[in-house]
Design a protein around this motif. Structure first.
Motif, PDB file in Angstrom:
ATOM      1  N   THR A  80       8.878 -17.144  43.922  1.00 13.88           N
ATOM      2  CA  THR A  80      10.229 -16.958  43.385  1.00 13.88           C
ATOM      3  C   THR A  80      10.350 -15.589  42.730  1.00 13.88           C
ATOM      4  N   GLN A  81       9.319 -15.181  41.982  1.00 13.37           N
ATOM      5  CA  GLN A  81       9.344 -13.870  41.330  1.00 13.37           C
ATOM      6  C   GLN A  81       9.432 -12.743  42.370  1.00 13.37           C
ATOM      7  N   LEU A  82       8.662 -12.856  43.432  1.00 12.08           N
ATOM      8  CA  LEU A  82       8.707 -11.833  44.488  1.00 12.08           C
ATOM      9  C   LEU A  82      10.074 -11.798  45.172  1.00 12.08           C
ATOM     10  N   LYS A  83      10.632 -12.964  45.427  1.00  9.51           N
ATOM     11  CA  LYS A  83      11.960 -13.038  46.037  1.00  9.51           C
ATOM     12  C   LYS A  83      12.990 -12.324  45.163  1.00  9.51           C
ATOM     13  N   LEU A  84      12.946 -12.577  43.860  1.00 11.32           N
ATOM     14  CA  LEU A  84      13.889 -11.941  42.936  1.00 11.32           C
ATOM     15  C   LEU A  84      13.669 -10.440  42.874  1.00 11.32           C
ATOM     16  N   PRO A 101       5.212 -12.986  36.251  1.00 17.37           N
ATOM     17  CA  PRO A 101       6.552 -13.451  35.849  1.00 17.37           C
ATOM     18  C   PRO A 101       7.400 -12.361  35.188  1.00 17.37           C
ATOM     19  N   LEU A 102       7.820 -11.396  35.984  1.00 18.85           N
ATOM     20  CA  LEU A 102       8.669 -10.313  35.476  1.00 18.85           C
ATOM     21  C   LEU A 102      10.014 -10.848  34.993  1.00 18.85           C
ATOM     22  N   PHE A 103      10.564 -11.786  35.761  1.00 17.35           N
ATOM     23  CA  PHE A 103      11.877 -12.327  35.413  1.00 17.35           C
ATOM     24  C   PHE A 103      11.687 -13.598  34.604  1.00 17.35           C
ATOM     25  N   ASN A 104      12.255 -13.587  33.422  1.00 16.14           N
ATOM     26  CA  ASN A 104      12.048 -14.646  32.436  1.00 16.14           C
ATOM     27  C   ASN A 104      13.402 -15.016  31.850  1.00 16.14           C
ATOM     28  N   THR A 123      16.512 -12.582  30.542  1.00 16.13           N
ATOM     29  CA  THR A 123      17.778 -12.485  31.266  1.00 16.13           C
ATOM     30  C   THR A 123      18.944 -12.992  30.411  1.00 16.13           C
ATOM     31  N   THR A 124      18.716 -14.065  29.658  1.00 16.58           N
ATOM     32  CA  THR A 124      19.794 -14.605  28.824  1.00 16.58           C
ATOM     33  C   THR A 124      20.079 -13.682  27.643  1.00 16.58           C
ATOM     34  N   PHE A 133      13.344 -22.126  26.655  1.00 13.58           N
ATOM     35  CA  PHE A 133      13.608 -21.819  28.054  1.00 13.58           C
ATOM     36  C   PHE A 133      12.570 -22.429  28.998  1.00 13.58           C
ATOM     37  N   SER A 134      11.615 -23.140  28.459  1.00  9.20           N
ATOM     38  CA  SER A 134      10.619 -23.799  29.310  1.00  9.20           C
ATOM     39  C   SER A 134      11.006 -25.237  29.633  1.00  9.20           C
TER      40      SER A 134
END
Length: 586
Positions: A52-56, A88-91, A95-96, A169-170
């Motif tokens: 998912t991280q790579l896709k994003l 996990p670059l996108f967290n 983002t929020t 957020f978990s």
């Protein structure tokens, strides 16, 4: 939970970060929030794994130049663990936070589309947000030396201030359970002569014929999240509504001026929690974070009902109203009925506190020589405590909910300890196990705290309360002989476990005792493993809650919404569907 190193702007570009407002002054906030909402939907609704991280990452960087991509990849390389494809670059916390920044600094103009250079600067801005968030926590393991008493709580003192915002957020809200809790709440309030008038008033204001229709509208919103945006190959992050449904979505949409001018709404993302949609044109709404929308199905509904129904004339504050629903609905209807279904087994004894006899636990369950004492706590961790990132405030909240309140009244572990003391003297009148031939010296007691707010699943809370329990237990029984065979450690369990598994428990697909034993065995094994390892995450895992550990029991799957499950749950909770006029207008 685990700690993972994430690169910041300085790590990638080797310079002090510029001001975000200067970087993206020519990019409308709607475009930035749309991108972040898409990322949030993917992170929340898909597995948060490296694929998912790579896709994003590929989606965000697809129009960057080769030079830009090479610079980013080169700086990212040290952060990718051996054997991993990405990190996990996108967290969701980052983002929020970026969404909140955009709402506070909203740039309202239109462009047909962003260009590659603008997209690169949006990405740079995201890295600056990461740096700002991380800088707030970078000294978490530093500070003054701890005294001997504080050293016992080293983990809690050093990690709670950091974890408390991240932990939010978990957790993924279970929307169907939230909907069912709302149905039970409305059903109770409508049947009660003292509160029926407020239900009718509320339904009139929201334009619904009955409470089933109101809750079904929320369920229809939730169902949109289960679909994907085929064009983008992303999970849905926007809603296009029919005109007749716009008032409902408008109510869930953030008011920018109100949010920008009310500091309280900027604490712990409260403004976005209450209004998780952003209206971007006449009928299109961005879902900024699906989990916040899911939470509106019950908790948000309670706040809304209190504010709009007129019931605030009966209950002078929301906490007063919440305390009423905690006892009359959460405990008496939800907890008791689901526990009764879970543990009504042949030859067992199940007793609930009748509020008349002193000293009874909220629930007493005995199977042979094993006694399970339950204390049920339907309470919220306040937003100001979460936002404080202050160990003393977090500890004070936990103490008041699970040790003793501000008036000195015993709560949680002290209630359980008192019940152990009484059992040590003699059995309860309603279950004289000695008459059945079971000797006190053979009795094993499992003390259990059941809570409803996921924040109390945070690492270290079970450990902290168990240490308090053990200290007071040992103090008392150093002067008084323990007649029982054994009193096990405290286990804290989120009530959602029982909601998900009441049929598994009732049909013996899950052995409750084995599950409790396995949790504590795993914690003990993890403590030993952590003592021999330099890996900080091994240390963190030794403080995991019951709900964090994936226990390998038979049929270790959620019952989901399999055939007959929802019907069984509604039957257990004694509510009958009223589907008249329940069609949705979304």
């Amino acid at each position: 939970m685990e700690l993972v190193a994430i690169p910041s702007y300085a790590d990638v570009f080797g310079e002090e970060p510029p001001e975000i407002k200067d970087l993206i002054a020519d990019v409308p906030s709607k475009a930035v929030i749309a991108l972040l909402s898409a990322i949030n939907a993917e992170l929340f609704l898909e597995d948060r794994d490296e694929d998912t991280q790579l896709k994003l990452f590929r989606f965000v960087t697809k129009r960057f130049t080769e030079k830009q991509k090479n610079q980013i990849f080169k700086s990212f390389y040290p952060f990718v663990k051996e054997g991993k494809k990405f990190f996990p670059l996108f967290n969701l916390a980052y983002t929020t936070t970026f969404i909140e920044y955009e709402l506070l600094n909203f740039r309202n103009f239109h462009i047909e589309d962003t260009n590659p250079e603008q997209e690169f600067r949006v990405f740079k801005s995201y890295l600056i947000i990461i740096q700002k968030v991380n800088d707030e926590s970078k000294n978490i393991f530093n500070g003054k030396p701890l005294d001997n008493e504080e050293k016992e709580q080293f983990f809690q003192i050093k990690t709670w201030p950091f974890f408390i915002k991240q932990f939010d957020f978990s957790y993924k809200v279970e929307p169907i359970f939230q909907a069912i809790k709302s149905l039970v709440t409305f059903d109770h309030l409508y049947r009660n002569e003292d509160t029926q008038i407020y239900v009718k008033s509320f339904l009139s204001k929201v334009g619904k014929n009955n409470f089933w229709q109101y809750v079904f509208d929320f369920i229809e919103l939730v169902k949109i999240s289960f679909d994907s945006n085929i064009e983008l190959n992303f999970r849905n992050f926007s809603i296009i509504a029919k005109s007749e449904f716009e008032p409902f979505l408008d109510f869930l949409s953030i008011d920018l001026l109100e949010f920008q001018n009310d500091k309280k709404l900027q604490i712990d993302f409260l403004g976005i929690r209450k209004k998780p949609l952003l209206k971007i044109d006449k009928s299109t709404y961005l879902v900024m974070y699906w989990n916040f929308l899911y939470n509106q199905v019950n908790l948000g509904m309670l706040f809304d009902f209190y504010a709009r129904s007129g019931i605030n004339s009966k209950f002078k504050s929301f906490p007063d109203f919440k305390n009423y629903t905690a006892t009359a609905i959460s405990e008496d209807l939800l907890f008791k009925n689901i526990i009764r279904k879970s543990f009504s087994k042949k030859g067992s004894k199940l007793i609930f506190d009748n509020k008349i006899s002193d000293g009874l636990p909220d629930c007493y369950y005995r199977q042979g020589k094993y006694i399970y004492l339950f204390e049920f706590k339907d309470c919220l961790m306040p937003a100001d405590v979460i936002h404080s990132s202050d160990y003393k405030k977090i500890k004070a909240d936990i103490d008041s909910k699970f040790i003793s309140n501000n008036s000195g009244k015993n709560k949680g572990i002290r209630q359980l300890l008192q019940q152990v003391k009484e059992l040590n003297i003699k059995p309860y009148k309603s279950d004289d196990f000695i008459e059945e031939g079971i000797k006190k010296r053979n009795i094993v007691v499992y003390p259990i705290l059941v809570y409803t707010h996921f924040m109390y699943s945070m690492p270290g809370i079970n450990n902290y309360l168990n240490k308090h329990f053990r200290k007071e237990f040992e103090s008392y029984f150093s002067e008084n002989k323990l007649e029982l065979a054994q009193v096990r450690d405290i286990t804290m369990i989120d009530f959602e476990f029982f909601y998900r598994n009441f049929l598994n428990l009732a049909e013996n697909r899950i052995k409750f005792k084995d599950l409790l034993d396995e949790y504590h065995k795993r914690i003990n094994r993890q403590e030993k493993k952590a003592s021999k390892s330099a890996d900080i995450n091994e240390f963190i895992n030794s403080f995991s809650s019951f709900d964090e550990i994936k226990l390998d029991y038979k049929n270790n799957i959620s019952q989901g919404y399999s055939k007959g499950y929802i019907g069984s749950l509604l039957e257990v909770l004694q509510i009958s569907p009223n589907i008249n006029n329940s069609e949705s207008n979304i």
